[in-house]
Scaffold this active site. Structure first.
Site, PDB file in Angstrom:
ATOM      1  N   THR A 108       0.823  -1.194   0.064  1.00 44.63           N
ATOM      2  CA  THR A 108       0.085   0.082  -0.078  1.00 44.63           C
ATOM      3  C   THR A 108       1.055   1.096   0.083  1.00 44.63           C
ATOM      4  O   THR A 108       1.954   1.340   0.642  1.00 44.63           O
ATOM      5  CB  THR A 108      -0.942   0.028   1.301  1.00 44.63           C
ATOM      6  OG1 THR A 108      -1.810  -1.404   1.237  1.00 44.63           O
ATOM      7  CG2 THR A 108      -1.851   1.045   1.395  1.00 44.63           C
ATOM      8  N   GLU A 134      -6.085  -5.866   3.824  1.00 42.34           N
ATOM      9  CA  GLU A 134      -5.943  -7.237   3.236  1.00 42.34           C
ATOM     10  C   GLU A 134      -7.150  -7.029   1.980  1.00 42.34           C
ATOM     11  O   GLU A 134      -7.838  -8.004   1.666  1.00 42.34           O
ATOM     12  CB  GLU A 134      -6.131  -8.720   3.994  1.00 42.34           C
ATOM     13  CG  GLU A 134      -5.094  -8.635   4.931  1.00 42.34           C
ATOM     14  CD  GLU A 134      -3.849  -9.409   4.352  1.00 42.34           C
ATOM     15  OE1 GLU A 134      -3.828  -9.655   3.064  1.00 42.34           O
ATOM     16  OE2 GLU A 134      -2.766  -9.407   5.179  1.00 42.34           O
TER      17      GLU A 134
HETATM   18  P1  TGC Z   1      -5.846  -7.370 -12.072  1.00 39.83           P
HETATM   19  O1  TGC Z   1      -5.482  -7.044 -13.481  1.00 39.83           O
HETATM   20  O2  TGC Z   1      -7.370  -8.170 -11.836  1.00 39.83           O
HETATM   21  O3  TGC Z   1      -4.678  -8.671 -11.732  1.00 39.83           O
HETATM   22  C1  TGC Z   1      -3.440  -8.501 -11.792  1.00 39.83           C
HETATM   23  C2  TGC Z   1      -2.835  -9.838 -12.029  1.00 39.83           C
HETATM   24  O4  TGC Z   1      -2.939 -10.622 -10.785  1.00 39.83           O
HETATM   25  C3  TGC Z   1      -3.616 -11.808 -11.052  1.00 39.83           C
HETATM   26  N1  TGC Z   1      -4.554 -11.800  -9.791  1.00 39.83           N
HETATM   27  C4  TGC Z   1      -4.317 -12.649  -8.764  1.00 39.83           C
HETATM   28  N2  TGC Z   1      -3.168 -13.732  -8.581  1.00 39.83           N
HETATM   29  C5  TGC Z   1      -3.363 -14.348  -7.426  1.00 39.83           C
HETATM   30  N3  TGC Z   1      -4.285 -14.168  -6.496  1.00 39.83           N
HETATM   31  C6  TGC Z   1      -5.063 -13.279  -6.536  1.00 39.83           C
HETATM   32  N4  TGC Z   1      -5.936 -13.174  -5.378  1.00 39.83           N
HETATM   33  C7  TGC Z   1      -5.133 -12.469  -7.798  1.00 39.83           C
HETATM   34  N5  TGC Z   1      -5.882 -11.481  -8.078  1.00 39.83           N
HETATM   35  C8  TGC Z   1      -5.607 -11.137  -9.476  1.00 39.83           C
HETATM   36  C9  TGC Z   1      -4.476 -11.617 -12.285  1.00 39.83           C
HETATM   37  O5  TGC Z   1      -4.677 -13.099 -12.760  1.00 39.83           O
HETATM   38  C10 TGC Z   1      -3.375 -10.799 -12.924  1.00 39.83           C
HETATM   39  O6  TGC Z   1      -2.493 -11.597 -13.468  1.00 39.83           O
HETATM   40  P2  TGC Z   1      -1.645 -11.766 -15.048  1.00 39.83           P
HETATM   41  O7  TGC Z   1      -0.797 -12.757 -15.119  1.00 39.83           O
HETATM   42  O8  TGC Z   1      -2.806 -11.619 -16.143  1.00 39.83           O
HETATM   43  O9  TGC Z   1      -0.920 -10.349 -14.801  1.00 39.83           O
HETATM   44  O10 TGC Z   1      -5.429  -6.300 -11.161  1.00 39.83           O
HETATM   45  P3  TGC Z   1      -6.140  -4.972 -10.805  1.00 39.83           P
HETATM   46  O11 TGC Z   1      -5.182  -4.077 -10.872  1.00 39.83           O
HETATM   47  O12 TGC Z   1      -7.262  -4.747 -11.588  1.00 39.83           O
HETATM   48  O13 TGC Z   1      -6.708  -5.152  -9.269  1.00 39.83           O
HETATM   49  C11 TGC Z   1      -7.389  -6.027  -8.756  1.00 39.83           C
HETATM   50  C12 TGC Z   1      -7.786  -6.172  -7.389  1.00 39.83           C
HETATM   51  C13 TGC Z   1      -8.615  -4.794  -7.040  1.00 39.83           C
HETATM   52  C14 TGC Z   1      -8.750  -7.155  -6.991  1.00 39.83           C
HETATM   53  C15 TGC Z   1      -6.589  -6.072  -6.534  1.00 39.83           C
HETATM   54  O14 TGC Z   1      -5.746  -5.378  -6.886  1.00 39.83           O
HETATM   55  C16 TGC Z   1      -6.885  -5.972  -4.979  1.00 39.83           C
HETATM   56  O15 TGC Z   1      -7.014  -7.222  -4.183  1.00 39.83           O
HETATM   57  N6  TGC Z   1      -6.713  -4.706  -4.371  1.00 39.83           N
HETATM   58  C17 TGC Z   1      -6.901  -4.664  -2.901  1.00 39.83           C
HETATM   59  C18 TGC Z   1      -5.614  -4.282  -1.977  1.00 39.83           C
HETATM   60  C19 TGC Z   1      -5.040  -4.862  -1.047  1.00 39.83           C
HETATM   61  O16 TGC Z   1      -5.776  -6.092  -0.590  1.00 39.83           O
HETATM   62  N7  TGC Z   1      -4.067  -4.618  -0.384  1.00 39.83           N
HETATM   63  C20 TGC Z   1      -3.600  -5.445   0.787  1.00 39.83           C
HETATM   64  C21 TGC Z   1      -2.399  -4.668   1.305  1.00 39.83           C
HETATM   65  S1  TGC Z   1      -1.541  -5.712   2.409  1.00 39.83           S
HETATM   66  C22 TGC Z   1      -2.332  -5.573   3.861  1.00 39.83           C
HETATM   67  O17 TGC Z   1      -3.404  -5.094   4.255  1.00 39.83           O
HETATM   68  C23 TGC Z   1      -1.746  -6.129   5.093  1.00 39.83           C
HETATM   69  S2  TGC Z   1      -2.492  -6.053   6.547  1.00 39.83           S
HETATM   70  C24 TGC Z   1      -1.589  -7.273   7.252  1.00 39.83           C
HETATM   71  C25 TGC Z   1      -1.911  -7.486   8.723  1.00 39.83           C
HETATM   72  O18 TGC Z   1      -1.673  -6.511   9.552  1.00 39.83           O
HETATM   73  O19 TGC Z   1      -2.773  -8.451   9.014  1.00 39.83           O
HETATM   74  P1  FAD Z   2      -8.949   3.326  -0.380  1.00 38.96           P
HETATM   75  O1  FAD Z   2      -8.501   2.259  -1.435  1.00 38.96           O
HETATM   76  O2  FAD Z   2      -8.634   4.514  -0.660  1.00 38.96           O
HETATM   77  O3  FAD Z   2     -10.520   2.905  -0.433  1.00 38.96           O
HETATM   78  C1  FAD Z   2     -11.339   4.022   0.449  1.00 38.96           C
HETATM   79  C2  FAD Z   2     -12.932   3.485   0.213  1.00 38.96           C
HETATM   80  O4  FAD Z   2     -13.099   3.554  -1.248  1.00 38.96           O
HETATM   81  C3  FAD Z   2     -12.958   2.086   0.671  1.00 38.96           C
HETATM   82  O5  FAD Z   2     -14.306   2.190   1.364  1.00 38.96           O
HETATM   83  C4  FAD Z   2     -12.936   1.169  -0.610  1.00 38.96           C
HETATM   84  O6  FAD Z   2     -13.638   0.263  -0.549  1.00 38.96           O
HETATM   85  C5  FAD Z   2     -13.416   2.023  -1.525  1.00 38.96           C
HETATM   86  N1  FAD Z   2     -13.082   1.882  -2.788  1.00 38.96           N
HETATM   87  C6  FAD Z   2     -12.034   2.048  -3.208  1.00 38.96           C
HETATM   88  N2  FAD Z   2     -11.952   1.354  -4.751  1.00 38.96           N
HETATM   89  C7  FAD Z   2     -13.025   1.246  -4.932  1.00 38.96           C
HETATM   90  C8  FAD Z   2     -13.870   0.609  -6.290  1.00 38.96           C
HETATM   91  N3  FAD Z   2     -13.170   0.420  -7.214  1.00 38.96           N
HETATM   92  N4  FAD Z   2     -15.344   0.449  -5.861  1.00 38.96           N
HETATM   93  C9  FAD Z   2     -16.009   0.811  -4.977  1.00 38.96           C
HETATM   94  N5  FAD Z   2     -15.261   1.376  -3.893  1.00 38.96           N
HETATM   95  C10 FAD Z   2     -13.812   1.333  -3.867  1.00 38.96           C
HETATM   96  N6  FAD Z   2      -0.929  -2.305   3.589  1.00 38.96           N
HETATM   97  C11 FAD Z   2       0.218  -3.094   3.266  1.00 38.96           C
HETATM   98  O7  FAD Z   2       0.556  -3.158   2.102  1.00 38.96           O
HETATM   99  N7  FAD Z   2       0.934  -3.664   4.282  1.00 38.96           N
HETATM  100  C12 FAD Z   2       0.568  -3.728   5.453  1.00 38.96           C
HETATM  101  O8  FAD Z   2       1.351  -4.474   6.288  1.00 38.96           O
HETATM  102  C13 FAD Z   2      -0.541  -3.327   5.692  1.00 38.96           C
HETATM  103  N8  FAD Z   2      -1.027  -3.229   7.512  1.00 38.96           N
HETATM  104  C14 FAD Z   2      -1.913  -2.474   7.522  1.00 38.96           C
HETATM  105  C15 FAD Z   2      -2.513  -2.261   8.934  1.00 38.96           C
HETATM  106  C16 FAD Z   2      -3.421  -1.466   9.041  1.00 38.96           C
HETATM  107  C17 FAD Z   2      -3.758  -1.244  10.715  1.00 38.96           C
HETATM  108  C18 FAD Z   2      -4.260  -0.791   8.307  1.00 38.96           C
HETATM  109  C19 FAD Z   2      -5.435  -0.098   8.578  1.00 38.96           C
HETATM  110  C20 FAD Z   2      -3.936  -0.915   6.872  1.00 38.96           C
HETATM  111  C21 FAD Z   2      -2.692  -1.812   6.466  1.00 38.96           C
HETATM  112  N9  FAD Z   2      -2.467  -1.993   5.294  1.00 38.96           N
HETATM  113  C22 FAD Z   2      -1.498  -2.336   4.882  1.00 38.96           C
HETATM  114  C23 FAD Z   2      -2.950  -1.148   4.100  1.00 38.96           C
HETATM  115  C24 FAD Z   2      -4.520  -1.659   3.758  1.00 38.96           C
HETATM  116  O9  FAD Z   2      -4.395  -2.962   2.956  1.00 38.96           O
HETATM  117  C25 FAD Z   2      -5.484  -0.518   2.760  1.00 38.96           C
HETATM  118  O10 FAD Z   2      -5.615   0.474   3.981  1.00 38.96           O
HETATM  119  C26 FAD Z   2      -6.262  -1.208   2.192  1.00 38.96           C
HETATM  120  O11 FAD Z   2      -5.984  -2.004   1.087  1.00 38.96           O
HETATM  121  C27 FAD Z   2      -7.242  -0.062   1.824  1.00 38.96           C
HETATM  122  O12 FAD Z   2      -6.626   0.753   1.167  1.00 38.96           O
HETATM  123  P2  FAD Z   2      -6.858   2.531   1.588  1.00 38.96           P
HETATM  124  O13 FAD Z   2      -7.012   2.696   2.839  1.00 38.96           O
HETATM  125  O14 FAD Z   2      -5.903   3.456   0.742  1.00 38.96           O
HETATM  126  O15 FAD Z   2      -8.391   2.708   0.909  1.00 38.96           O
END
Ligand code: TGC
Ligand code: FAD
Length: 391
Positions: free
Chosen positions: A137, A369
Site C-alpha cells: 500500500t 487485506e
Molecule cells: P488484475 O488485473 O485483476 O490482476 C493483476 C494480475 O494478478 C492476478 N490476480 C491474482 N493472482 C493471485 N491471486 C489473486 N488474488 C489475484 N487477483 C488477481 C491476475 O490474474 C493478473 O495476473 P496476470 O498474469 O494476468 O498479470 O489487477 P487489478 O489492478 O485490476 O486489481 C485487482 C484487485 C482490485 C482485486 C486487487 O488489486 C486487490 O486485491 N486490491 C486490494 C488491495 C489489497 O488487498 N491490499 C492489501 C495490502 S497488504 C495488507 O493489507 C496487509 S494487512 C496485514 C495485517 O496486519 O494482517
Molecule cells: P482506499 O483504497 O482509498 O479506499 C477508500 C474507500 O473506497 C474504501 O471504502 C474502498 O472500499 C472504496 N473503494 C476503493 N476502490 C473502490 C472501487 N473500485 N469500487 C468501490 N469502492 C472502492 N498494507 C500493506 O501493504 N501492508 C501492511 O502490512 C498493511 N497493514 C495495515 C495495517 C493497518 C492497521 C491498516 C489500517 C492498513 C494496513 N494496510 C497495509 C493497508 C490496507 O491494505 C489498505 O488500507 C487497504 O487496502 C485499503 O486501502 P486505502 O486505505 O488506501 O483505501
C-alpha cells in the site's frame, strides 16, 4: 474478564486431527497465560510487548506451513487457520504480527526466493530472530496497488529504490521488508530491503484507535541501493503480492472467528450473571435473540473456514473463495462485537472486558487485506466475468 470457554455448536472439532488439536491447545495456553493478562494494558498504552514475538517464534506460530528444512513446522492449511484463530482470540494485533511474518514475508521468500534467500532468511524469521514487514500500500494507492508509484532503476550491479509505502504492519520494528516496486518497464518486482540500508526509514503511525497493540508505520525509500541478489527472482507482476494476500486473507477468515468467540463468550457469561428487573438479562427474549444469532453466525463461519481449509490443502481453493470467506467472516465478527458490546451495557465500553478492543481492531481488519467493498467486487467479477473496479 471471564475464563475462556470454547464454543463448538456443530462439533467441528471432530473434523480436526490430533495434530491440529495439539497445536491449538499450545497456542491457546500461550494466549491465556501471556496475552490475556497483559493485552488491555498494552492496547491502552498503544504498545506491543516485543517478548510476544520471541514467544510466538518458540511456539511455532511463524511459518507453520513452511517446510521444516527452512525452520517451519511443515503443517497444513487447517493448522495455520487454527493458530490464527487462537491468536486473534487474544487480539487482532497479535494475529496481524503472525499473519505478516508467515503469509506476507516467509511465504514470498519461500515461493519466489532463491535457495540462498530461503536459507538466509526463513529459519531466522521462523524463530523471530528477524521480524518482517510487507510493503504494498502507498499513500496514493490502497485498493489499486497496480498503479503503485514506488520504483526501481537499474544501476548495473544494484537497483536504486525510490518511493513510499504507508500503513505497514510491523514497519517500525522490522529487520527486513518485502517491498513491491515497478521496474523501468512498469513490471512489479519484489525486493528484500534490510534495515540499515542507507536512505531507508520507517516512521511509526501514531494516535490509532484500532490495533493499538500492533506497530504500524511507513516504509520510505530515498535512493536506497538494493543489491540485485535481494530481488525475488521467481516472480514478476502484480500477481506476486496478490498471491501473498491469498495466504494472509485465508488466515484472517479463520482468525476473526477467534475475536467473535471471545466476544460471544463474554456476552453469554455476563448475560447469565447480570440481573435487571430481578432476573438475569439472559432471560429476556431480546437478549436471547442476540445470543442465538451470534452463535448461528459463528457456527456458519466455522464450517466455512473448515471447508476452505480442506480446499486449500487439496490445492483446489480459488482466490475468489478466499475473498468471500474473508469478507463474510470479518463482517460476522464485527457484527458480533457490536451486539456483544450492547449486551454488556455501559460495562461493554470498558477495558475490563475485551469486546470494545476487538470491535475497534476489527474496523481495521475489515479494511486491510482488501476492503469489504473490494472483496464484494471480486465475488461480483467471479460470478459475472466482468470486473467492476474502475466503473
Ligand atoms: P488484475 O488485473 O485483476 O490482476 C493483476 C494480475 O494478478 C492476478 N490476480 C491474482 N493472482 C493471485 N491471486 C489473486 N488474488 C489475484 N487477483 C488477481 C491476475 O490474474 C493478473 O495476473 P496476470 O498474469 O494476468 O498479470 O489487477 P487489478 O489492478 O485490476 O486489481 C485487482 C484487485 C482490485 C482485486 C486487487 O488489486 C486487490 O486485491 N486490491 C486490494 C488491495 C489489497 O488487498 N491490499 C492489501 C495490502 S497488504 C495488507 O493489507 C496487509 S494487512 C496485514 C495485517 O496486519 O494482517
Ligand atoms: P482506499 O483504497 O482509498 O479506499 C477508500 C474507500 O473506497 C474504501 O471504502 C474502498 O472500499 C472504496 N473503494 C476503493 N476502490 C473502490 C472501487 N473500485 N469500487 C468501490 N469502492 C472502492 N498494507 C500493506 O501493504 N501492508 C501492511 O502490512 C498493511 N497493514 C495495515 C495495517 C493497518 C492497521 C491498516 C489500517 C492498513 C494496513 N494496510 C497495509 C493497508 C490496507 O491494505 C489498505 O488500507 C487497504 O487496502 C485499503 O486501502 P486505502 O486505505 O488506501 O483505501
Amino acid at each position: 474478564m471471564y475464563p475462556y470457554r470454547h464454543h463448538d455448536y456443530f462439533l467441528v472439532d471432530d473434523l480436526l486431527s490430533d495434530e491440529h488439536k495439539i497445536i491449538r491447545s499450545a497456542v491457546r495456553d500461550w494466549v491465556n497465560q501471556s496475552v490475556v493478562p497483559e493485552i488491555d494494558e498494552a492496547a491502552q498504552r498503544h504498545h506491543f510487548p516485543g517478548k510476544w514475538l520471541k514467544e510466538m517464534g518458540e511456539l511455532g506460530a511463524f511459518g507453520s506451513f513452511i517446510p521444516s528444512r527452512y525452520g517451519g513446522a511443515g503443517m497444513d492449511a487447517i493448522a495455520y487457520g487454527v493458530i490464527m484463530q487462537e491468536l486473534e482470540r487474544g487480539d487482532s494485533g497479535i494475529r496481524s504480527a503472525a499473519s505478516v511474518q508467515s503469509s506476507l514475508v516467509m511465504y514470498p521468500i519461500f515461493e519466489f526466493g532463491s535457495e540462498e534467500q530461503k536459507q538466509t532468511y526463513l529459519p531466522r524469521l521462523a524463530s523471530a530472530e528477524l521480524i518482517g514487514a510487507f510493503g504494498l500500500t502507498e499513500p496514493n494507492h490502497g485498493s489499486d496497488p497496480g498503479r503503485m508509484e514506488t520504483k526501481i532503476t537499474d544501476q548495473g550491479d544494484h537497483y536504486l529504490l525510490n518511493g513510499a509505502k504507508m500503513w505497514i504492519t510491523n514497519a517500525p520494528i522490522a529487520d527486513i521488508a518485502i517491498v513491491w516496486a515497478k521496474d523501468e518497464r512498469g513490471i512489479v518486482r519484489g525486493l528484500i530491503v534490510e534495515r540499515g540500508m542507507q536512505g531507508f526509514t520507517t516512521p511509526e503511525t501514531v494516535r490509532k484507535w484500532s490495533l493499538r497493540a500492533s506497530h504500524t508505520g511507513e516504509l520510505v525509500f530515498d535512493n536506497v541501493r538494493v543489491p540485485k541478489e535481494n530481488v525475488l527472482p521467481r516472480i514478476q507482476g502484480l500477481k506476486g503480492p496478490l498471491m501473498c494476500l491469498n495466504s494472509a486473507r485465508y488466515g484472517i477468515a479463520w482468525g476473526v472467528i477467534g475475536a467473535a468467540l471471545d466476544c460471544y463468550n463474554t456476552a453469554l457469561q455476563y448475560s447469565l450473571e447480570r440481573q435487571q428487573f430481578d432476573r438475569p438479562i439472559a432471560s429476556f427474549q431480546l437478549q436471547q435473540k442476540k445470543l442465538a444469532e451470534m452463535l448461528t453466525a459463528i457456527t456458519q463461519a466455522q464450517l466455512l473456514v473448515w471447508r476452505l481449509g480442506k480446499l486449500k490443502d487439496e490445492g483446489k481453493v480459488t482466490p475468489a473463495q478466499i475473498s468471500m470467506a474473508k469478507r463474510n467472516n470479518v463482517e460476522m465478527a464485527l457484527r458480533i462485537a457490536r451486539e456483544s458490546r450492547q449486551l454488556l451495557g455501559a460495562m461493554g465500553i470498558t477495558g475490563d472486558f475485551p469486546i470494545m478492543r476487538h470491535m475497534m481492531n476489527l474496523e481495521s481488519v475489515i479494511t486491510y487485506e482488501g476492503t469489504h467493498d473490494i472483496h464484494l467486487l471480486i465475488t461480483g467479477m467471479d460470478i459475472t466475468g466482468i470486473p467492476a473496479f474502475d466503473n
